[in-house]
Scaffold this motif. Sequence first.
Motif, PDB file in Angstrom:
ATOM      1  N   ILE A 115      25.150  65.794  63.638  1.00 19.10           N
ATOM      2  CA  ILE A 115      24.464  64.459  63.975  1.00 19.10           C
ATOM      3  C   ILE A 115      23.507  64.558  65.148  1.00 19.10           C
ATOM      4  O   ILE A 115      23.767  65.182  66.202  1.00 19.10           O
ATOM      5  CB  ILE A 115      25.758  63.392  64.245  1.00 19.10           C
ATOM      6  CG1 ILE A 115      26.892  63.419  63.058  1.00 19.10           C
ATOM      7  CG2 ILE A 115      24.977  62.053  64.309  1.00 19.10           C
ATOM      8  CD1 ILE A 115      27.585  62.491  63.139  1.00 19.10           C
ATOM      9  N   GLU A 116      22.385  64.172  64.937  1.00 16.10           N
ATOM     10  CA  GLU A 116      21.465  63.972  66.075  1.00 16.10           C
ATOM     11  C   GLU A 116      20.894  62.784  66.063  1.00 16.10           C
ATOM     12  O   GLU A 116      20.869  61.791  65.093  1.00 16.10           O
ATOM     13  CB  GLU A 116      20.105  64.875  65.660  1.00 16.10           C
ATOM     14  CG  GLU A 116      19.195  65.098  66.692  1.00 16.10           C
ATOM     15  CD  GLU A 116      18.002  66.241  66.093  1.00 16.10           C
ATOM     16  OE1 GLU A 116      18.346  67.163  65.446  1.00 16.10           O
ATOM     17  OE2 GLU A 116      17.019  65.858  66.342  1.00 16.10           O
ATOM     18  N   MET A 117      20.884  62.075  67.379  1.00 12.66           N
ATOM     19  CA  MET A 117      20.405  60.704  67.436  1.00 12.66           C
ATOM     20  C   MET A 117      18.918  60.511  67.552  1.00 12.66           C
ATOM     21  O   MET A 117      17.955  61.577  67.757  1.00 12.66           O
ATOM     22  CB  MET A 117      20.737  60.228  68.855  1.00 12.66           C
ATOM     23  CG  MET A 117      22.458  60.215  69.069  1.00 12.66           C
ATOM     24  SD  MET A 117      23.297  59.628  67.454  1.00 12.66           S
ATOM     25  CE  MET A 117      22.714  57.781  67.674  1.00 12.66           C
ATOM     26  N   ARG A 118      18.428  59.517  66.921  1.00 10.70           N
ATOM     27  CA  ARG A 118      17.009  59.298  66.802  1.00 10.70           C
ATOM     28  C   ARG A 118      16.607  58.533  68.182  1.00 10.70           C
ATOM     29  O   ARG A 118      17.220  58.005  68.810  1.00 10.70           O
ATOM     30  CB  ARG A 118      16.826  58.374  65.660  1.00 10.70           C
ATOM     31  CG  ARG A 118      16.848  59.038  64.347  1.00 10.70           C
ATOM     32  CD  ARG A 118      16.509  57.896  63.264  1.00 10.70           C
ATOM     33  NE  ARG A 118      17.006  58.455  61.940  1.00 10.70           N
ATOM     34  CZ  ARG A 118      16.248  59.411  61.098  1.00 10.70           C
ATOM     35  NH1 ARG A 118      14.961  59.901  61.500  1.00 10.70           N
ATOM     36  NH2 ARG A 118      16.821  59.673  59.979  1.00 10.70           N
ATOM     37  N   HIS A 119      15.297  58.830  68.214  1.00 11.01           N
ATOM     38  CA  HIS A 119      14.632  57.734  69.311  1.00 11.01           C
ATOM     39  C   HIS A 119      13.480  57.264  68.851  1.00 11.01           C
ATOM     40  O   HIS A 119      12.874  57.658  67.957  1.00 11.01           O
ATOM     41  CB  HIS A 119      14.267  58.728  70.589  1.00 11.01           C
ATOM     42  CG  HIS A 119      15.175  59.848  70.916  1.00 11.01           C
ATOM     43  ND1 HIS A 119      16.431  59.698  71.844  1.00 11.01           N
ATOM     44  CD2 HIS A 119      15.300  61.108  70.609  1.00 11.01           C
ATOM     45  CE1 HIS A 119      17.013  60.685  71.721  1.00 11.01           C
ATOM     46  NE2 HIS A 119      16.663  61.428  71.225  1.00 11.01           N
ATOM     47  N   PRO A 120      13.418  55.827  69.362  1.00 12.08           N
ATOM     48  CA  PRO A 120      12.245  55.168  68.864  1.00 12.08           C
ATOM     49  C   PRO A 120      10.917  56.001  68.970  1.00 12.08           C
ATOM     50  O   PRO A 120      10.689  56.626  70.020  1.00 12.08           O
ATOM     51  CB  PRO A 120      12.137  53.871  69.482  1.00 12.08           C
ATOM     52  CG  PRO A 120      13.036  53.972  70.661  1.00 12.08           C
ATOM     53  CD  PRO A 120      13.764  55.299  70.267  1.00 12.08           C
TER      54      PRO A 120
ATOM     55  N   HIS B 240       9.033  62.039  63.771  1.00 18.62           N
ATOM     56  CA  HIS B 240       9.926  61.026  63.204  1.00 18.62           C
ATOM     57  C   HIS B 240      11.165  61.143  62.803  1.00 18.62           C
ATOM     58  O   HIS B 240      12.182  60.489  62.838  1.00 18.62           O
ATOM     59  CB  HIS B 240       9.171  60.312  62.134  1.00 18.62           C
ATOM     60  CG  HIS B 240       7.731  59.539  62.338  1.00 18.62           C
ATOM     61  ND1 HIS B 240       7.009  59.763  61.682  1.00 18.62           N
ATOM     62  CD2 HIS B 240       7.385  59.044  63.473  1.00 18.62           C
ATOM     63  CE1 HIS B 240       5.970  59.041  62.214  1.00 18.62           C
ATOM     64  NE2 HIS B 240       6.120  58.336  63.262  1.00 18.62           N
ATOM     65  N   LYS B 241      11.428  62.600  62.480  1.00 16.72           N
ATOM     66  CA  LYS B 241      12.640  62.972  61.971  1.00 16.72           C
ATOM     67  C   LYS B 241      13.016  62.302  60.507  1.00 16.72           C
ATOM     68  O   LYS B 241      12.220  61.358  60.007  1.00 16.72           O
ATOM     69  CB  LYS B 241      14.100  62.586  62.651  1.00 16.72           C
ATOM     70  CG  LYS B 241      14.037  63.191  64.255  1.00 16.72           C
ATOM     71  CD  LYS B 241      15.340  63.041  64.716  1.00 16.72           C
ATOM     72  CE  LYS B 241      15.537  63.875  66.018  1.00 16.72           C
ATOM     73  NZ  LYS B 241      14.877  62.876  67.123  1.00 16.72           N
ATOM     74  N   HIS B 242      13.414  63.134  59.427  1.00 11.57           N
ATOM     75  CA  HIS B 242      13.350  62.771  58.300  1.00 11.57           C
ATOM     76  C   HIS B 242      14.168  61.483  58.209  1.00 11.57           C
ATOM     77  O   HIS B 242      15.069  61.179  58.680  1.00 11.57           O
ATOM     78  CB  HIS B 242      14.143  64.021  57.301  1.00 11.57           C
ATOM     79  CG  HIS B 242      13.593  63.852  55.998  1.00 11.57           C
ATOM     80  ND1 HIS B 242      13.795  62.756  54.966  1.00 11.57           N
ATOM     81  CD2 HIS B 242      12.674  64.598  55.047  1.00 11.57           C
ATOM     82  CE1 HIS B 242      13.431  62.888  53.823  1.00 11.57           C
ATOM     83  NE2 HIS B 242      12.596  64.020  53.897  1.00 11.57           N
ATOM     84  N   GLU B 253      20.270  54.961  63.316  1.00  8.06           N
ATOM     85  CA  GLU B 253      19.838  55.351  64.624  1.00  8.06           C
ATOM     86  C   GLU B 253      20.116  56.935  64.903  1.00  8.06           C
ATOM     87  O   GLU B 253      20.277  57.579  65.739  1.00  8.06           O
ATOM     88  CB  GLU B 253      20.709  54.789  65.832  1.00  8.06           C
ATOM     89  CG  GLU B 253      20.308  53.698  66.407  1.00  8.06           C
ATOM     90  CD  GLU B 253      20.538  52.321  65.176  1.00  8.06           C
ATOM     91  OE1 GLU B 253      21.636  52.469  64.817  1.00  8.06           O
ATOM     92  OE2 GLU B 253      19.608  51.348  64.990  1.00  8.06           O
ATOM     93  N   ASN B 254      20.712  57.400  63.838  1.00 10.81           N
ATOM     94  CA  ASN B 254      20.951  58.900  63.790  1.00 10.81           C
ATOM     95  C   ASN B 254      20.450  59.650  62.555  1.00 10.81           C
ATOM     96  O   ASN B 254      19.887  58.822  61.557  1.00 10.81           O
ATOM     97  CB  ASN B 254      22.484  59.167  64.012  1.00 10.81           C
ATOM     98  CG  ASN B 254      23.252  58.954  62.731  1.00 10.81           C
ATOM     99  OD1 ASN B 254      22.655  58.731  61.570  1.00 10.81           O
ATOM    100  ND2 ASN B 254      24.752  58.847  62.692  1.00 10.81           N
ATOM    101  N   VAL B 255      20.563  61.170  62.533  1.00 13.75           N
ATOM    102  CA  VAL B 255      20.202  61.934  61.311  1.00 13.75           C
ATOM    103  C   VAL B 255      21.284  62.592  61.225  1.00 13.75           C
ATOM    104  O   VAL B 255      21.738  63.289  62.076  1.00 13.75           O
ATOM    105  CB  VAL B 255      18.686  62.331  61.463  1.00 13.75           C
ATOM    106  CG1 VAL B 255      18.551  62.953  62.793  1.00 13.75           C
ATOM    107  CG2 VAL B 255      18.589  63.094  60.143  1.00 13.75           C
TER     108      VAL B 255
END
Lengths: 359, 569
Positions: A115-120, B240-242, B253-255
């Motif tokens: 799991i990787e967190m996203r950032h805006p 952006h990440k997929h 919020e995650n991938v």
Amino acid sequence: MTQELEKTTPAGDPIADPGLPEHQYRPQDVDPAQEKRTERQIATMFGVATLLLLGFCVAYFTIDQDALIFVNGAGTGGWSAMNFTLGLTLGGALLLIGTGIIQWAKKLMGDHEIIEMRHPARSSEEDRSAVMADINAGIEESGIGRRPLIRNSLLGALGAMGLPAIVMLRDLGPLPGDKLMHTVWKPGMRVVNDVSGQPIRPSDVEVGQLVNGQPAIFFETDDEGHAVMHGHDVLNAKAKAAVILVRMRPEDITPAEGRENWGVDGILCYSKICTHVGCPISLWEQQTHHLLCPCHQSTFDLADNGKVIFGPAYRPLPQLPLAVDEEGYLVAVSDFPEIVGPSYSFLDRDQKKLDEEMA
Amino acid sequence: MSQTYTPVERTATGKKLAGPVGWLDERLGLAGPAKKNLRKVFPEHWSFMLGEVALWSFVVLLITGVFLTLWFDPSMAETTYTGSYRPLNGVEMSVAYASSLDISFDIRGGLLLRQMHHWAAHLFIAAMFVHMLRVFFTGAYRKPRELNWLIGLGLLMLGILGGFSGYSLPDDLLSGTGLRIADGMIKSIPLIGTHVSFFLFGGEFPGDQIIGRLYMVHILLIPALLLGLIAAHMLLLVYHKHTQFPGPGRTNENVVGYPALPVYIAKAGGFFFIVFGVIASMAALFTVNAVWIYGPYNPAEVTAGSQPDWYMGFAEGALRIFPPLEWSWFGSTWAMSVFIPGLGFLGLLFVALGVWPFIERAITRDEREHHLLERPRNNPTRTGLGVAGMTWFGLLWIGGGNDVIALKFGLDLNAITWFLRVGIFVGPVIAFIVTRRICISLQRKDNEVLTHGYETGVIDRSPDGGYSERHAALPIEKQYAVTSAKERPKAIEAPELVDENGVDAPRSRRERLRHRMRRFYYFGSGAVDKPTAEDMAHAEEHLRGSNEHPIELGEDFQGVSETGVPRVH
Ligand code: HEM
Ligand code: FES
């Protein structure tokens, strides 16, 4: 003003997130024998791929390039043996390499999901302010806002830089001039068969028949036996001058005013180039006297002055006035009185000029 | 995946790596970015491979194209063919055509290269189309990915131009016919068309310049632009990440997925070989663009049923069904029946695709970032519009083959043309309405399954002899996947026609328009809301009751198929 959007958060979801499913072990993770077997399978794929690539090289040097395989009974068809073998050895090798790598990734490499967190996508507020401050400082220090004279003259000069680039394109080709107005047809030029180059007598064309014609000049030679026109000059001229001859029963033809004597014994001559976008027209229906363009199916009525009766073409098919010379062969009375080929942006102006010339 | 407490520097690999990594890092300072990206997570779904197919076919185009340039000669000079394809022996043709024949018959493996190149071009463009549809129907173009959507459109347009320019290079009869049609379209541009045509062709059509110029466009300009745009496309993707489909553990919020190094890189890299291998096998088994059959270009000849490559088919269809329309103003001719379908429709398609994300955003005023994909059914209006567009495109495409269809099915050509002339207006509307209804019905079905359970196929007989089918709750993961990313319908607010002081608000007209567009957009999803938490609690209670039946269905039970066999995954 309008109320803001209702923000849907995961909290509003009817079902709580059950979380990632548990990791499932693969046979290869728990059974060393299975692991070894998979390893061997994958290595075999790579090994066979190598052999196939060697096979490719052998085939390259040993197979006759003209050899055919799978020739059918009639002795026609058949596939190029070389293309078949080279393609399948190469394709097979690539597929095996690809499959092997993917098997390796799927069955042997670690398979724990991460799991990787996203950032805006946006940067922080400070960064943004800093960038704006920098831009502002740049604008201030350059004085680009305070010195419109410099700014505008520079913009002018930069804009003018586009001019050489555009002007340079001028020599891409000549101006159209009146080139599209005229074809190589001249008064008295014979209409000849487009393959053999033989001149045509009215009696050579039967009622209902369509003959593809060309102006005789394409087949003429000078004193030393060289063709008068050659290379792409012929192609350019052909793209406008190609014609068709059709013979109908004279009583079926309804010539427009002034065209009564354009035919010879029911033989009429029309441009072969479609007035839509210029395909050569070829499909002739004897019964209806309709000529159909194979490209977009514009249909012209040749008994009725080449009128468009269906399809996207707008202008009728131009007609070439015909006569018979002293040896009895079909000749043109003049160039086409109407512009041939696809419509172009100042066709109308050209047509007016042409009308004046002809008059 | 060995868990170790030894610092990496002291592991065997670490010792070997320290040197090169240090050398590079001291010069390039790449450890920072590499740290973030080497183990970057990529989610998995079959539809995410469509873009990969496009990418890898482009690589195959580059490889095979470079090989072709070694032998292809883009000259329009006249020559007499003396190669080993006997039917054309002694025929006058351009050097370009002769060299295409040489590649096909006298260069060993040349035919394979030509066919691989052409098949790869088909695959490239087809994959881009389908990839675009995937992105559209799942809403993957939403903020923050609008710019990548535009880049993608640029790629599609360049791909089509690349295909067309390549198709023209061999200078055979079909490619010349294609150029002739392109020349007619260019000449129809109001006011300047004739000049543009003369400049492009270096004089009159066909001239002796065009192949050389298209060659430059085909092997330099377009590939360079494509490479640049593809790089930008990929960089933005990484940044952006997929996106991912909703599911347990997957949030906005995650991938969730596998790390790039090694699993994703191995899978994607392996997939390159698969795409390459499929293209090579197709080139071995199926002829494509048999230029030797058509003969050299001759402006007075055409083969019946001549067809452009399929991706030009829709423009061809538009040309075919457009009614004659032309007028003159002050000596200049406006050949609208060529210009509008030939260049206008293509423009319309790309403009409509390009502005859609911005129109949608103007309607929803949605400022959030979206990283969870939407199921097409959950956005009935978008899905309806997409299917309407596909219908329009498809009808025009059918138009591109109207003569073949007329011949094959014994239909009247004029009737087909008239059908299509009406159809391109009516068809999309019908498609839109039908699709939207289907989407809404599917949403209802989802809700029903959620709140009443799915049909197990198990028939219970009650003590008093009645029969009923037992329903069971969906697995919780599925319940979550279906409900979590579905947007609740937005309140459709009334337009504010006046401001607080009773003065006509200056933007009221715009607001009213927006209100109408909102109604149109949300009507679909507004019709069906997902179940609330209470609904689900209710459902659970109800379905739990059915599970307390004397005969347990068991944990793994997935229902029974029509033939009575229990379903398994
Ligand atoms: C942008 C992606 C590309 C597309 C969509 C594309 C498409 C095509 C197509 C459809 C043809 C006609 C092939 C035939 O049937 O003979 C062609 C020919 C050709 N292409 Fe490409 N191509 C692309 C990139 C390239 C690149 C990068 C190169 C070289 C650097 C290249 C070099 C050639 C050559 C030399 C020919 C003529 C070969 C012949 O006709 O025998 N192409 N291309
Ligand atoms: S070129 Fe003849 S109909 Fe289009």
